[in-house]
Design an enzyme around this catalytic site. Structure first.
Site, PDB file in Angstrom:
ATOM      1  CB  VAL A  18      42.910  33.760  41.947  1.00  0.00           C
ATOM      2  CG1 VAL A  18      42.128  34.953  41.437  1.00  0.00           C
ATOM      3  CG2 VAL A  18      42.874  32.627  40.946  1.00  0.00           C
TER       4      VAL A  18
ATOM      5  CB  SER B 201      34.652  41.273  49.510  1.00  0.00           C
ATOM      6  OG  SER B 201      33.765  41.165  48.403  1.00  0.00           O
TER       7      SER B 201
ATOM      8  CE  LYS C  32      34.262  38.135  51.273  1.00  0.00           C
ATOM      9  NZ  LYS C  32      34.815  36.983  50.720  1.00  0.00           N
TER      10      LYS C  32
ATOM     11  CG  HIS D 148      30.300  40.744  51.461  1.00  0.00           C
ATOM     12  ND1 HIS D 148      30.620  39.832  50.475  1.00  0.00           N
ATOM     13  CD2 HIS D 148      30.364  41.957  50.865  1.00  0.00           C
ATOM     14  CE1 HIS D 148      30.860  40.478  49.343  1.00  0.00           C
ATOM     15  NE2 HIS D 148      30.709  41.766  49.553  1.00  0.00           N
ATOM     16  CG  ASN D 149      31.018  35.875  50.658  1.00  0.00           C
ATOM     17  OD1 ASN D 149      31.340  37.057  50.629  1.00  0.00           O
ATOM     18  ND2 ASN D 149      31.844  34.915  50.338  1.00  0.00           N
TER      19      ASN D 149
ATOM     20  CD  GLU E  11      29.182  37.594  46.422  1.00  0.00           C
ATOM     21  OE1 GLU E  11      29.981  38.285  47.083  1.00  0.00           O
ATOM     22  OE2 GLU E  11      29.542  36.564  45.819  1.00  0.00           O
TER      23      GLU E  11
ATOM     24  NE  ARG F   6      24.882  30.776  44.267  1.00  0.00           N
ATOM     25  CZ  ARG F   6      26.016  31.427  44.466  1.00  0.00           C
ATOM     26  NH1 ARG F   6      27.128  30.769  44.696  1.00  0.00           N
ATOM     27  NH2 ARG F   6      26.061  32.733  44.410  1.00  0.00           N
TER      28      ARG F   6
ATOM     29  CG  HIS G  34       5.626  22.056  74.562  1.00  0.00           C
ATOM     30  ND1 HIS G  34       6.853  21.626  75.021  1.00  0.00           N
ATOM     31  CD2 HIS G  34       5.293  21.216  73.556  1.00  0.00           C
ATOM     32  CE1 HIS G  34       7.243  20.580  74.314  1.00  0.00           C
ATOM     33  NE2 HIS G  34       6.303  20.312  73.415  1.00  0.00           N
TER      34      HIS G  34
HETATM   35  P1  NAP Z   1      43.605  29.607  44.555  1.00  0.00           P
HETATM   36  O1  NAP Z   1      43.741  30.452  43.352  1.00  0.00           O
HETATM   37  O2  NAP Z   1      43.141  28.208  44.407  1.00  0.00           O
HETATM   38  O3  NAP Z   1      45.046  29.595  45.268  1.00  0.00           O
HETATM   39  C1  NAP Z   1      45.287  28.831  46.404  1.00  0.00           C
HETATM   40  C2  NAP Z   1      46.705  29.094  46.907  1.00  0.00           C
HETATM   41  O4  NAP Z   1      46.866  28.399  48.119  1.00  0.00           O
HETATM   42  C3  NAP Z   1      47.802  28.616  45.957  1.00  0.00           C
HETATM   43  O5  NAP Z   1      48.870  29.494  46.058  1.00  0.00           O
HETATM   44  C4  NAP Z   1      48.145  27.254  46.533  1.00  0.00           C
HETATM   45  O6  NAP Z   1      49.487  26.891  46.308  1.00  0.00           O
HETATM   46  C5  NAP Z   1      47.965  27.493  47.996  1.00  0.00           C
HETATM   47  N1  NAP Z   1      47.613  26.266  48.716  1.00  0.00           N
HETATM   48  C6  NAP Z   1      46.597  25.427  48.458  1.00  0.00           C
HETATM   49  N2  NAP Z   1      46.587  24.427  49.375  1.00  0.00           N
HETATM   50  C7  NAP Z   1      47.624  24.665  50.208  1.00  0.00           C
HETATM   51  C8  NAP Z   1      48.139  23.988  51.331  1.00  0.00           C
HETATM   52  N3  NAP Z   1      47.549  22.866  51.791  1.00  0.00           N
HETATM   53  N4  NAP Z   1      49.228  24.506  51.940  1.00  0.00           N
HETATM   54  C9  NAP Z   1      49.817  25.622  51.465  1.00  0.00           C
HETATM   55  N5  NAP Z   1      49.383  26.309  50.399  1.00  0.00           N
HETATM   56  C10 NAP Z   1      48.292  25.829  49.782  1.00  0.00           C
HETATM   57  O7  NAP Z   1      42.656  30.281  45.642  1.00  0.00           O
HETATM   58  P2  NAP Z   1      42.143  31.793  45.750  1.00  0.00           P
HETATM   59  O8  NAP Z   1      40.983  31.989  44.841  1.00  0.00           O
HETATM   60  O9  NAP Z   1      43.309  32.704  45.654  1.00  0.00           O
HETATM   61  O10 NAP Z   1      41.533  31.784  47.228  1.00  0.00           O
HETATM   62  C11 NAP Z   1      42.339  31.912  48.402  1.00  0.00           C
HETATM   63  C12 NAP Z   1      41.403  32.238  49.561  1.00  0.00           C
HETATM   64  O11 NAP Z   1      40.746  33.478  49.294  1.00  0.00           O
HETATM   65  C13 NAP Z   1      40.272  31.221  49.783  1.00  0.00           C
HETATM   66  O12 NAP Z   1      39.974  31.120  51.146  1.00  0.00           O
HETATM   67  C14 NAP Z   1      39.101  31.851  49.052  1.00  0.00           C
HETATM   68  O13 NAP Z   1      37.847  31.402  49.544  1.00  0.00           O
HETATM   69  C15 NAP Z   1      39.324  33.319  49.376  1.00  0.00           C
HETATM   70  N6  NAP Z   1      38.705  34.265  48.445  1.00  0.00           N
HETATM   71  C16 NAP Z   1      38.680  34.037  47.111  1.00  0.00           C
HETATM   72  C17 NAP Z   1      38.076  34.966  46.269  1.00  0.00           C
HETATM   73  C18 NAP Z   1      38.064  34.774  44.769  1.00  0.00           C
HETATM   74  O14 NAP Z   1      37.337  35.533  44.101  1.00  0.00           O
HETATM   75  N7  NAP Z   1      38.844  33.836  44.221  1.00  0.00           N
HETATM   76  C19 NAP Z   1      37.504  36.132  46.810  1.00  0.00           C
HETATM   77  C20 NAP Z   1      37.577  36.348  48.180  1.00  0.00           C
HETATM   78  C21 NAP Z   1      38.173  35.412  48.995  1.00  0.00           C
HETATM   79  P3  NAP Z   1      49.963  25.950  45.092  1.00  0.00           P
HETATM   80  O15 NAP Z   1      50.382  26.893  43.991  1.00  0.00           O
HETATM   81  O16 NAP Z   1      51.096  25.187  45.660  1.00  0.00           O
HETATM   82  O17 NAP Z   1      48.796  25.084  44.710  1.00  0.00           O
END
Ligand code: NAP
Length: 471
Positions: free
Chosen positions: A13, A130, A184, A187-188, A191, A289, A453
């Protein structure tokens, strides 16, 4: 072929959207994904932006496609996936190449990775991003930590892709090693508190005043026009108007009241505790949560204890004014706590975090973006040494007028049995913070009684013991 300006691993994503954002700003980007089919699909869907994208099916090809020194963004899940990618890239990269972890890493992992790579490996940057999917695609808020000269190499790309607030890019180098990921994380954490307090006010309107989602939506929409103007208040209004296609009911009424968490909220609370900084509004949101996840236990508890919330009837203007001001006051405390945690971490880790800049780069792009952050930036600009937002002239004045409303809302909620954990924690913090004489004299006496103490006295220097009459 022309070398790419930058590389990216992980077309999920965030990674896919960030890559499109980079390509759109005219940079050439080489991309790699663990599952090759996804790389092909990504390029097919990129339309004309594909001209700026170099799809790579191996890490060797990715490294070869980028001009040296090579910056490579990792957008994979935080944790072992990052270590695996670093281990795979390390032998392929030169000393001045740069691995940029743009996921939500724990800053302690970032420090560890940076230290390990400093000996023989490439440079390492920990970068908080973010804004979710939309932000990544059209302009996120970007918080960078690591070697400043490596940051300079990627600064033009970050400057181009970041969100803009009145023309100013919402990206900055905030300090060495884990500074970016720490900011970050906080920030979360903020949030979490912001969302929880909004949810508490929603709960009071729904369960205390008996309003439907459609009746609550315009209240948030109206508040969004005033001092609560923010992305989270805005989307709350929008979310409450949305209808479920299957049932025709408001979608919030068919969503299970169980919220997930990935770690950054919890890390905020843990780091606040480790630094000895009270961040109770954030901690209460994290705990809320966890309680939300205990659905089965909550169902049993309701059967056991019952709930009898007296109906307060439709809220009049003064009740709504109380709720609006309570949310504002609660928010001030939560942000003050978050910024105090950052100030303490800055001292502890020698980061020299620019808190005004942090507020400035959060004004657009990120999830907690708001008008309020502009006021926080101004407060830090006027008094850069400030460590507690509650003591700045602007925020102490806001708090002076808003806290009686917070008090009324918390008191009425407690009386009615409506939970308001984060708002209550904010009020308790404010009341404890503003008392010059607290009650820890008794705690000290107890500690000396059972553990010898010792304690300090109000009238003399030194460590003293009581002559306790133990019977
Ligand atoms: P995601 O949609 O689940 O995508 C994960 C990506 O990482 C996919 O391309 C996946 O490849 C790859 N991947 C997973 N495990 C792997 C491994 N062991 N080795 C190599 N590649 C691997 O995740 P995302 O939401 O983009 O999040 C990515 C990071 O951004 C995370 O740290 C998340 O916390 C952070 N983040 C997310 C958001 C949000 O709103 N989603 C916002 C800020 C920060 P495959 O296609 O092969 O599975």
């Amino acid at each position: 072929m022309t070398k790419a300006d930058i590389g990216l691993i992980g077309l999920g994503v965030m990674g896919a959207n960030l890559a499109l954002n980079i390509a759109e700003k005219g940079f050439r980007i080489a991309v790699f994904n663990r599952t090759t089919a996804r790389t092909r699909e990504f390029v097919e869907e990129a339309g004309p932006l594909a001209d700026n994208i170099v799809p790579c099916e191996t890490l060797e090809a990715l490294v070869d496609a980028i001009g040296a020194p090579r910056p490579i963004i990792l957008m994979v899940p935080a944790g072992p996936a990052v270590d695996e990618q670093i281990a795979a890239l390390d032998p392929l990269l030169a000393r001045d190449d740069i691995i940029i972890d743009a996921g939500n890493a724990n800053f302690r992992d970032t420090r560890r990775r940076m230290e390990a790579l400093a000996k023989t490996g490439p440079r390492f940057i920990g970068m908080g991003v973010s804004g979710g999917e939309e932000g990544a695609r059209h302009g996120p808020s970007i918080m960078v930590g690591g070697p400043q000269d490596s940051y300079r190499r990627i600064e033009p790309v970050l400057e181009a892709i970041a969100a803009r607030y009145k023309g100013e890019a919402c990206q900055a180098w905030l300090g060495p090693d884990g500074a970016g990921h720490f900011v970050k994380t906080i920030h979360n954490g903020i949030e979490y508190a912001d969302m929880q307090m909004i949810a508490e006010i929603y709960g009071i309107l729904r369960d205390g005043h008996g309003l439907s989602a459609q009746e609550i939506a315009p209240i948030f929409a109206r508040w969004n026009e005033g001092r609560l103007n923010s992305y989270l208040v805005e989307i709350t209004g929008a979310v409450l108007t949305a209808i479920d296609m299957d049932t025709g009911k408001p979608i919030v009424d068919v969503i299970l009241d169980r919220a997930g968490q990935k770690g950054t909220g919890r890390w905020s609370a843990i780091e606040a505790q480790s630094l000895g900084v009270p961040a109770t509004a954030i901690e209460a949101a994290v705990a809320a949560r966890s309680l939300s996840a205990m659905k089965a236990e909550r169902e049993s508890a309701e059967k056991r204890f019952g709930i009898r919330v007296p109906s307060a009837g439709k809220p009049g203007e003064s009740a709504l004014a109380d709720l609006e001001a309570a949310l504002f006051a609660g928010k001030i405390v939560a942000y003050a706590q978050g910024f105090s945690v950052m100030a303490a971490a800055s001292r502890e880790f020698g980061w020299n975090l620019p808190l005004g800049t942090v507020a400035r780069i959060w004004r657009a792009g990120c999830i907690i973006r708001s008008q309020f952050l502009g006021e926080i930036a101004d407060a830090f600009d006027k008094a850069p040494e400030t460590e507690n937002l509650l003591m700045t002239s602007a925020f102490s004045a806001f708090m002076e007028t808003a806290h009686p409303h917070l008090r009324r809302v918390v008191a009425q909620s407690a009386e009615a049995g409506l939970p308001a954990p984060s708002l209550s924690a904010a009020l308790a913090h404010f009341d404890t913070f503003r008392r010059a004489r607290g009650t820890a004299n008794l705690i000290q006496a107890q500690r000396d009684f059972f553990g010898a103490h010792g304690f300090e006295r109000v009238d003399r220097e030194g460590n003293h013991h009581g002559n306790w009459n133990r019977g």
